[in-house]
Design a protein around this motif. Structure first.
Motif, short mmCIF file in Angstrom:
data_model
loop_
_atom_site.label_atom_id
_atom_site.label_comp_id
_atom_site.label_asym_id
_atom_site.label_seq_id
_atom_site.Cartn_x
_atom_site.Cartn_y
_atom_site.Cartn_z
N ILE A 42 37.27 9.13 -19.17
CA ILE A 42 36.59 8.62 -17.98
C ILE A 42 35.93 7.27 -18.24
N THR A 71 38.39 13.75 -21.38
CA THR A 71 37.97 14.07 -20.02
C THR A 71 38.82 15.19 -19.42
N ALA A 74 37.37 18.71 -19.62
CA ALA A 74 36.05 19.03 -19.06
C ALA A 74 36.20 20.04 -17.93
N VAL A 78 30.45 17.34 -12.70
CA VAL A 78 29.70 16.10 -12.79
C VAL A 78 28.34 16.32 -12.15
N GLY A 159 37.56 17.75 -15.06
CA GLY A 159 37.99 16.63 -15.88
C GLY A 159 39.44 16.26 -15.64
N SER A 163 40.60 12.62 -14.29
CA SER A 163 41.57 11.87 -15.09
C SER A 163 42.80 11.52 -14.26
N GLY A 405 30.64 6.40 -23.01
CA GLY A 405 31.14 7.76 -23.11
C GLY A 405 30.58 8.45 -24.34
N SER A 420 26.90 18.94 -17.90
CA SER A 420 27.58 18.08 -16.92
C SER A 420 27.00 16.68 -16.79
N SER A 422 27.67 14.48 -19.16
CA SER A 422 28.53 13.61 -19.96
C SER A 422 29.48 12.78 -19.10
N LEU A 423 30.12 13.40 -18.12
CA LEU A 423 31.06 12.65 -17.30
C LEU A 423 30.35 11.57 -16.49
#
Length: 575
Positions: A42, A71, A74, A78, A159, A163, A405, A420, A422-423
């Motif tokens: 991402i 990604t 995941a 988000v 994810g 993607s 990232g 959530s 991370s994204l």
């Protein structure tokens, strides 16, 4: 900040030395761009798409194919304050709590205020998130959150959908002469210009990479640029068991460290509580059972059928991940078991199959029915909160080098990532990095520079040594750490030959398996030393010999390489 005397007393000369470059053939070809982006998760895709319209030429390099970044794996979602009843301030509070006192509040403020807009841009760009009956984004809750603020797609395939949408956007402009994509390319080293008066490497000016494929862009080459964006993902393959894909070998962190950049919070490794347990002999990427399953009401039971989390934390199964993972390990020890059980049966078969279709199918592949069976689970490495230290614009300490990232240490996660986050972090800070690079390129602040070879010996670790390195990392800086275990791990890592290309009798040559294993070794070494230095327990770092947090350690451990390759770990203020 603690005085140097409060740090562990290591034996004289015991601080390890790491090579500043990998052993590799001379580059046989050269490509040029304004910006080189490494990684197609991402963060990498977002950075490349943003930069495409803002600088003349972008080169995107990915280790396998565009759609293979971390990604894709995941499951959860988000996190963003999109509900009118929610707020960025509430999201900030939950993030700071999970980060156990080590978050940078400025970075978290950026994340929670800009996150909602970035999510809406994903929707506008074609990402198909799940909707509620009213046609609005369906919002759910995960561990550590006090509000429904998680958007997801395909139930548990968030994810993969993000993607898909970002890759589709990039494919739509792939014929544009302003962007080039090189797939199946392993980045070896960040190229740097002439060193400064202190002997440390000069600004980043490109990367060397190895391409497996046909045509002129194969073998080892050099991609030169005004700036480099690292978006290479995590370090999962440093450990024997991880939810990360096979390509997560810590390449970005190792390359940044060799180039002279600062890495930080390396000791904070998140071990996901609920990873499918298939026996002690299983290796490689393991099946994750998303935290969202507990978010929907699944319970954790020990092997006697006792639910144990309500006695541990007010949020029970929805407590922050480090708390749940440690509680599981303690309960496993108390019952003499190597796993606990996840019980989702009461949620109903139709709901589980609709909400978690991917998890349901993956468990069925192992003969486990999520709707009818108790699922054996145990903690496994999942996410790395540390990485290349960056500012709020994604700039590292090395001029011209950016990171976004999981490879980055923005200060958002602190000692433990909130579920959530991370994204959305990848989205927000890749966007910021791209904007900053574009502004600096336009202003002439990122001139082209010629690379020079960094002095000192090069390194190569035999691919055959990887399992030995992983065993040391898993036993030393694993879920539960101690000085004794960490010193033993440091000794084992120090015994690994890093000159395998020169050693008599070792079968090794400069090639992908060896380069990746060298990165795994360097990251494991830094991780072990940082975990030794932090004599407290906090977030994803738990020391059985120092089980409580210590206010003196409310700081970051920053690691760099001295000009002679000595690893330097220094306590630094958070802001």
């Amino acid at each position: 900040m603690p005085a140097a005397a409060s740090l562990p007393r290591l034996a004289a000369g015991s601080s390890p030395r790491l090579a500043a470059r990998l052993a590799a053939p001379v580059a046989g070809w050269t490509a040029e761009a304004d910006v080189v982006v490494v990684g197609s998760g991402i963060a990498g895709l977002t950075a490349a798409l943003e930069l495409r319209t803002r600088v003349p030429r972008v080169l995107l390099v990915t280790k396998t194919v565009l759609a293979s970044g971390s990604t894709v794996w995941a499951q959860g979602g988000v996190a963003a304050a999109l509900d009118p009843a929610d707020s960025p301030a509430a999201h900030l509070a939950d993030t700071l709590t999970a980060g156990a006192g080590l978050c940078d509040p400025r970075a978290v403020e950026v994340l929670v205020t800009e996150g909602p807009a970035r999510v809406r841009e994903l929707v506008a760009g074609g990402t198909r998130f799940d909707l509620d009956l009213a046609g609005s984004l369906a919002l759910t809750r995960e561990g550590g959150h006090h509000a429904d603020r998680i958007v997801h797609a395909g139930g548990d395939a968030t994810g993969a959908e993000i993607s898909r949408a970002l890759v589709a956007q990039l494919e739509a402009v792939r014929a544009d002469p302003g962007i080039e994509v090189i797939e199946h390319a392993l980045v070896l080293d960040v190229l740097t210009a002439a060193p400064g008066p202190d002997g440390r490497p000069g600004p980043a000016c490109g990367v060397t990479l190895h391409v497996i494929g046909a045509g002129t862009r194969d073998g080892v080459g050099a991609a030169l640029g005004r700036a480099v964006v690292l978006a290479t993902g995590g370090i999962g393959q440093v450990f024997r068991s991880s939810t990360n894909p096979a390509q997560a070998t810590g390449d970005g962190i190792a390359a940044a460290l060799r180039a002279g950049a600062t890495v930080g919070d390396v000791e904070f490794v998140q071990f996901h509580p609920t990873v499918l347990w298939l026996g002690s002999g299983v290796r490689g990427q393991l099946t994750l059972v998303s935290e969202a399953v507990r978010g929907e009401g699944a319970l954790l039971l020990d092997t006697d059928g006792v639910r144990f989390m309500p006695a541990v934390h007010p949020m029970a199964e929805l407590a922050p991940r480090d708390i749940v993972a440690h509680a599981m390990v303690r309960q496993m020890a108390a019952t003499g078991s190597d796993h606990v059980l996840l019980d989702a049966r009461h949620l109903g078969a139709d709901f589980l199959r609709a909400r978690f279709p991917t998890i349901y199918e993956r468990l069925l592949d192992h003969g486990i029915d999520l709707t009818a069976d108790l699922v054996p689970v145990a903690p496994a490495q999942h996410y790395h909160s540390g990485g290349v230290v960056t500012d709020l614009s994604g700039r590292s300490s090395l001029r011209g080098l950016y990171a976004a990232g999981e490879v980055a240490c923005t200060g958002v996660h602190g000692a433990n990532r909130l579920a959530s986050n991370s994204l959305v972090e990848g989205l927000v800070f890749a966007h910021r990095a791209a904007r900053d690079i574009a502004t600096r390129v336009a202003a002439g602040d990122l001139p082209r520079r010629d690379p020079v070879e960094r002095p000192g010996p090069d390194a190569l670790v035999a691919a055959a040594a990887r399992s030995r390195i992983q065993a040391a990392a898993s036993a030393g800086p694993g879920v539960i750490r101690s000085e004794e275990g960490l010193l033993r791990a440091a000794e084992r890592l120090g015994a690994v030959r890093t000159d395998a290309h020169h050693a008599v009798g070792i079968v090794a040559a400069p090639q992908p398996g060896e380069w990746e294993t060298t990165n795994v070794h360097q990251v494991a070494t830094v991780l072990t030393q940082a975990a030794l230095a932090r004599t407290e327990s906090r977030g994803g770092h738990f020391r059985s010999d120092h089980p409580a947090p210590d206010e003196a350690w409310r700081l970051r451990l920053a690691a760099t390489l001295a000009p002679d390759g000595t690893l330097e770990i220094v306590p630094t203020p958070l802001v």
